[in-house]
Design a protein around this motif. Structure first.
Motif, PDB file in Angstrom:
ATOM      1  N   ILE A  68      -5.984  -5.040   0.319  1.00 46.30           N
ATOM      2  CA  ILE A  68      -5.797  -4.525  -0.967  1.00 46.30           C
ATOM      3  C   ILE A  68      -4.600  -3.316  -0.850  1.00 46.30           C
ATOM      4  O   ILE A  68      -3.636  -3.333  -1.649  1.00 46.30           O
ATOM      5  CB  ILE A  68      -7.002  -3.806  -1.649  1.00 46.30           C
ATOM      6  N   ASP A  69      -4.902  -2.570   0.171  1.00 48.21           N
ATOM      7  CA  ASP A  69      -3.888  -1.446   0.525  1.00 48.21           C
ATOM      8  C   ASP A  69      -2.453  -1.840   0.895  1.00 48.21           C
ATOM      9  O   ASP A  69      -1.408  -1.399   0.333  1.00 48.21           O
ATOM     10  CB  ASP A  69      -4.503  -0.458   1.463  1.00 48.21           C
ATOM     11  N   GLU A  70      -2.407  -3.192   1.484  1.00 47.07           N
ATOM     12  CA  GLU A  70      -1.049  -3.874   1.866  1.00 47.07           C
ATOM     13  C   GLU A  70      -0.667  -4.302   0.657  1.00 47.07           C
ATOM     14  O   GLU A  70       0.587  -3.919   0.636  1.00 47.07           O
ATOM     15  CB  GLU A  70      -1.670  -4.831   2.898  1.00 47.07           C
ATOM     16  N   ALA A  71      -1.278  -4.847  -0.305  1.00 47.88           N
ATOM     17  CA  ALA A  71      -0.887  -5.210  -1.494  1.00 47.88           C
ATOM     18  C   ALA A  71      -0.080  -4.317  -2.238  1.00 47.88           C
ATOM     19  O   ALA A  71       0.951  -4.339  -2.902  1.00 47.88           O
ATOM     20  CB  ALA A  71      -1.587  -6.192  -2.217  1.00 47.88           C
ATOM     21  N   LYS A  72      -0.873  -3.242  -2.363  1.00 52.98           N
ATOM     22  CA  LYS A  72      -0.310  -1.980  -3.281  1.00 52.98           C
ATOM     23  C   LYS A  72       0.859  -1.430  -2.507  1.00 52.98           C
ATOM     24  O   LYS A  72       1.919  -1.016  -3.452  1.00 52.98           O
ATOM     25  CB  LYS A  72      -1.432  -0.918  -3.437  1.00 52.98           C
ATOM     26  N   ASN A  73       0.858  -1.353  -1.177  1.00 51.33           N
ATOM     27  CA  ASN A  73       2.035  -0.795  -0.597  1.00 51.33           C
ATOM     28  C   ASN A  73       3.020  -1.621  -0.767  1.00 51.33           C
ATOM     29  O   ASN A  73       4.465  -1.146  -1.053  1.00 51.33           O
ATOM     30  CB  ASN A  73       1.517  -0.672   0.902  1.00 51.33           C
ATOM     31  N   LEU A  74       3.179  -3.117  -0.615  1.00 51.89           N
ATOM     32  CA  LEU A  74       4.342  -3.970  -1.120  1.00 51.89           C
ATOM     33  C   LEU A  74       4.853  -3.568  -2.545  1.00 51.89           C
ATOM     34  O   LEU A  74       6.018  -3.696  -2.747  1.00 51.89           O
ATOM     35  CB  LEU A  74       3.726  -5.297  -0.806  1.00 51.89           C
ATOM     36  N   LEU A  75       3.823  -3.613  -3.369  1.00 52.96           N
ATOM     37  CA  LEU A  75       4.222  -3.469  -4.730  1.00 52.96           C
ATOM     38  C   LEU A  75       5.015  -2.178  -4.962  1.00 52.96           C
ATOM     39  O   LEU A  75       5.730  -2.284  -6.078  1.00 52.96           O
ATOM     40  CB  LEU A  75       2.930  -3.619  -5.639  1.00 52.96           C
ATOM     41  N   SER A  76       4.615  -1.205  -4.353  1.00 50.68           N
ATOM     42  CA  SER A  76       5.032   0.250  -4.657  1.00 50.68           C
ATOM     43  C   SER A  76       6.340   0.391  -4.039  1.00 50.68           C
ATOM     44  O   SER A  76       7.373   1.301  -4.461  1.00 50.68           O
ATOM     45  CB  SER A  76       4.057   1.314  -4.299  1.00 50.68           C
ATOM     46  N   LYS A  77       6.459  -0.215  -2.875  1.00 51.27           N
ATOM     47  CA  LYS A  77       7.872  -0.119  -2.164  1.00 51.27           C
ATOM     48  C   LYS A  77       8.983  -1.199  -2.100  1.00 51.27           C
ATOM     49  O   LYS A  77      10.070  -0.638  -1.429  1.00 51.27           O
ATOM     50  CB  LYS A  77       7.368   0.259  -0.584  1.00 51.27           C
ATOM     51  N   HIS A  78       8.743  -2.185  -2.602  1.00 50.17           N
ATOM     52  CA  HIS A  78       9.533  -3.172  -2.434  1.00 50.17           C
ATOM     53  C   HIS A  78       9.799  -3.892  -4.109  1.00 50.17           C
ATOM     54  O   HIS A  78       9.007  -3.765  -4.731  1.00 50.17           O
ATOM     55  CB  HIS A  78       9.283  -4.277  -1.693  1.00 50.17           C
ATOM     56  N   ASP A  79      11.104  -4.367  -4.145  1.00 52.23           N
ATOM     57  CA  ASP A  79      11.238  -5.243  -5.440  1.00 52.23           C
ATOM     58  C   ASP A  79      10.312  -6.401  -5.547  1.00 52.23           C
ATOM     59  O   ASP A  79      10.068  -6.945  -4.601  1.00 52.23           O
ATOM     60  CB  ASP A  79      12.698  -5.601  -5.503  1.00 52.23           C
ATOM     61  N   VAL A  80       9.683  -6.752  -6.823  1.00 50.51           N
ATOM     62  CA  VAL A  80       8.782  -7.702  -6.909  1.00 50.51           C
ATOM     63  C   VAL A  80       9.317  -9.035  -6.307  1.00 50.51           C
ATOM     64  O   VAL A  80       8.329  -9.878  -6.085  1.00 50.51           O
ATOM     65  CB  VAL A  80       8.346  -7.565  -8.355  1.00 50.51           C
ATOM     66  N   GLN A  81      10.419  -9.298  -6.640  1.00 49.35           N
ATOM     67  CA  GLN A  81      11.032 -10.783  -6.378  1.00 49.35           C
ATOM     68  C   GLN A  81      11.079 -10.874  -4.586  1.00 49.35           C
ATOM     69  O   GLN A  81      11.233 -12.156  -4.277  1.00 49.35           O
ATOM     70  CB  GLN A  81      12.440 -11.006  -6.976  1.00 49.35           C
ATOM     71  N   ASP A  82      11.150  -9.895  -4.006  1.00 49.12           N
ATOM     72  CA  ASP A  82      11.245 -10.038  -2.536  1.00 49.12           C
ATOM     73  C   ASP A  82      10.006  -9.903  -1.612  1.00 49.12           C
ATOM     74  O   ASP A  82       9.878 -10.388  -0.637  1.00 49.12           O
ATOM     75  CB  ASP A  82      11.866  -8.610  -1.814  1.00 49.12           C
ATOM     76  N   ILE A  83       8.684 -10.025  -2.597  1.00 52.39           N
ATOM     77  CA  ILE A  83       7.358 -10.130  -1.792  1.00 52.39           C
ATOM     78  C   ILE A  83       6.474 -11.261  -2.317  1.00 52.39           C
ATOM     79  O   ILE A  83       5.213 -10.984  -1.895  1.00 52.39           O
ATOM     80  CB  ILE A  83       6.706  -8.649  -2.163  1.00 52.39           C
ATOM     81  N   ARG A  84       7.239 -12.062  -2.844  1.00 53.17           N
ATOM     82  CA  ARG A  84       6.448 -13.214  -3.293  1.00 53.17           C
ATOM     83  C   ARG A  84       5.583 -14.052  -2.199  1.00 53.17           C
ATOM     84  O   ARG A  84       4.410 -14.256  -2.343  1.00 53.17           O
ATOM     85  CB  ARG A  84       7.368 -14.404  -3.837  1.00 53.17           C
ATOM     86  N   GLU A  85       6.177 -14.343  -1.134  1.00 57.07           N
ATOM     87  CA  GLU A  85       5.804 -14.852   0.091  1.00 57.07           C
ATOM     88  C   GLU A  85       4.451 -14.105   0.882  1.00 57.07           C
ATOM     89  O   GLU A  85       3.490 -14.564   0.863  1.00 57.07           O
ATOM     90  CB  GLU A  85       6.493 -15.338   1.252  1.00 57.07           C
TER      91      GLU A  85
END
Length: 620
Positions: A58-75
């Motif tokens: 859950i923390d990893e998902a939150k971190n990705l969503l807060s620090k990166h553009d949404v289109q870059d974290i699909r995989e």
């Protein structure tokens, strides 16, 4: 005219046709800063998400969503979602097995975890952001399409009308090419025709250019200057420390060459191209550096993970005769090692499964030894028995309760607490579980039949409403409009407090509303007066209660009404387009226009209401 693009290679050194060159141009603007953004997205590390705990996922998902553009974290999100789902299924199976071993009945098993809801909140946020991103892209593509069509029209008129001097025409031509280069992606369905049209008029302009030597000379000089600037930057990229950044920017330089650096005078075409091609090959030779760096990082991660596995194995071999306090220290150490293992990046692909299996084997072995140790502690099991006995007593206290909301919450809580207490002595397990289950079931059986009592309350409400309706019918309403409105509003407010009635007697509500509307009509109020009064009554009600949640509910409802009205109006406008050739005096078309006018008036009223609600100060 041949624009010299047929001889160009793409950034990886392979031949590229003129047609593919055109298709390649249908991309977002390939500026240097965007290349750097691509570099950053490429550096988002893919981790061994299967090794993560629920909290870490859950923390990893939150971190990705807060620090990166949404289109870059699909995989990344897809892998996290799959890992989370697999972990849930595995834990549910383990909990069910333990439940059955503890004497529970399979039909009574319930698996509940707060992690599911927490993860869904993050994942839904991701999907919402992704949806917004797609909508923004669609809007931007439409704007880019309009821009490219305008550029084509201006390019066409440039060589057909020929009203400018050569220097002015050349300046406009360069500006048009730059605008085209920066215009960005357009909808895929329009791409082929738009680019064919652009290159058709571009070739026509170059044909005109062949006939105008002054323009041709200016164009050659400008393009040669661009080539030299591209070559200079390529020379700098050879020594760029970040290989991935160099490769990304090289792609941009090749596209810039194709779009801005052709043609040049014939004797300079081949030398400049060969120089640029040579630099390209040198940069691509550095791909090996990048691959070696990745391999070395994965090799280092493998060594570190194997070291962690060895430490866990060593702990397993030494904990057999430890005391409780020593076990607690060992558990803390194992958790630290486990988090370190999870935090490390990928290992070589051919070693991934082997490393993960070894890690799971040693951690499971530790858990097995730990469980055996604690199962042997009869004092702990006796404490668990005392806890479950206390929960049983609580269940008995609520078995006959009619305080449904409170008792439902209590029973559900103690059921959840029961699951988390752990083992009790085997001789007591079946007996206490059976008594606890029967007591809970007794309460829920009564809870399911509670509506029989509710029906009696509904009948009482109906009787009260019948009496009140008779009172309302006989009431003499004031002849003063303001006073009459207050009296009617008072009747309506009191009616609303009388509660619900049986479903087969709902007609009484319609009867009251009809009578209320009739009395309102007798006042001969204008629509505007009535709307103003109702809105002011709502404002006064909200202020009187001082309840922010009531205000929030009204704002939410009003927003929803506005959205639905806008949607209906758009649909009706679309319907009108189907009758473009129809007689405007036709009854069907008049009805559609009437609906549109009515909904637009209602939309204006709702927008005024929303604005008024936003301006309410509860502290005033």
């Amino acid at each position: 005219m041949n624009t010299e693009m047929d001889n160009l290679h793409n950034a990886d050194g392979e031949n590229n046709s003129n047609e593919s060159t055109k298709n390649d141009l249908n991309t977002e603007s390939y500026k240097t800063n965007e290349s750097n953004n691509q570099e950053e997205s490429n550096e988002i590390t893919l981790k061994d998400y299967d090794t993560f705990s629920f909290d870490v996922l859950i923390d990893e998902a939150k971190n990705l969503l807060s620090k990166h553009d949404v289109q870059d974290i699909r995989e990344h999100f897809n892998q996290i979602r799959d890992a989370f789902k697999n972990k849930l299924e595995k834990e549910e199976a383990e909990k069910k097995k333990a439940f059955l071993e503890d004497g529970g009945n399979e039909i009574d098993f319930r698996y509940e975890t707060s992690y599911r809801e927490k993860f869904n909140v993050v994942y839904n946020d991701y999907k919402n952001q992704l949806s917004i991103h797609h909508k923004q892209n669609e809007k931007k593509e439409d704007e880019n399409l309009a821009e490219r069509l305008a550029i084509i029209d201006e390019l066409k008129s440039l060589y057909q009308e020929q009203n400018d001097s050569s220097s002015s025409m050349f300046k406009k031509f360069r500006e048009l090419k730059t605008r085209w280069h920066n215009a960005g992606r357009i909808p895929a369905k329009n791409a082929e025709n738009i680019f064919k049209n652009y290159f058709f008029h571009l070739d026509n302009f170059y044909t005109y250019l062949d006939m105008n030597k002054e323009l041709q000379t200016l164009d050659y000089a400008h393009n040669l200057e661009v080539r030299y600037s591209i070559i200079k930057r390529a020379e700098e990229l050879i020594n760029e420390p970040n290989v991935q950044k160099a490769l990304n920017e090289l792609q941009y330089l090749h596209r810039l060459w194709k779009e801005e650096a052709v043609p040049v005078q014939e004797d300079l075409r081949e030398p400049t191209w060969l120089h640029f091609k040579e630099l390209t090959n040198k940069i691509h030779d550095r791909k090996g550096e990048l691959n070696e760096k990745i391999k070395q990082e994965q090799k280092d991660n493998l060594e570190k993970k194997n070291e962690i596995i060895s430490k866990i194995k060593s702990i397993n071999e030494s904990v057999a005769n430890k005391s409780h306090s020593e076990w607690q220290k060992a558990i803390t150490e194992i958790n630290t090692l486990r988090e370190s293992f999870i935090g490390l990046g990928r290992v070589p692909k051919d070693k991934n499964a082997e490393t993960w299996d070894a890690f799971k084997k040693e951690t499971r072995e530790f858990n097995h030894i730990k469980n055996d140790f604690y199962k042997s502690l009869k004092s702990d099991q006796q404490i668990n028995l005392e806890k479950k006995t206390a929960l049983l007593e609580i269940a008995k206290q609520h078995a006959e309760s009619t305080d449904w909301n409170n008792s439902v919450a209590v029973i559900k809580k103690i059921q959840n607490d029961w699951k988390n207490i752990g083992h009790v002595p085997r001789k007591n397990s079946d007996k206490i579980w059976k008594e606890f289950k029967e007591t809970c079931n007794k309460f829920f059986d009564r809870y399911k039949k509670r509506h029989e009592q509710d029906n009696e309350k509904l009948e009482q409400n109906f009787e009260q409403k019948t009496s009140f309706l008779d009172k309302f019918k006989a009431a003499q309403i004031s002849e003063d409009k303001d006073q009459a409105l207050k009296e009617l509003q008072s009747f309506k407010s009191e009616w609303n407090t009388l509660g619900k009635v049986p479903s087969d007697k709902l007609a009484i509500n319609q009867e009251f509303n009809s009578l209320y509307n009739s009395k309102i009509s007798d006042l001969n109020l204008s629509k505007a007066e009535l709307n103003d009064y109702e809105l002011q009554s709502l404002v006064n009600k909200v202020k009187a209660n001082g309840n922010s949640s009531m205000l929030d509910d009204e704002i939410r409802k009003t927003r929803k009404n506005i959205e639905e009205l806008e949607k209906d109006i758009n649909q009706l406008d679309n319907n009108v387009n189907f009758f473009s050739n129809a007689n405007k005096d036709s009854p069907l078309l008049r009805d559609v226009f009437k609906q549109i006018d009515e909904k637009r008036k209602k939309l204006t009223e709702e927008e005024i209401k929303l604005k008024t609600l936003f301006n309410i100060d509860l502290n005033d």
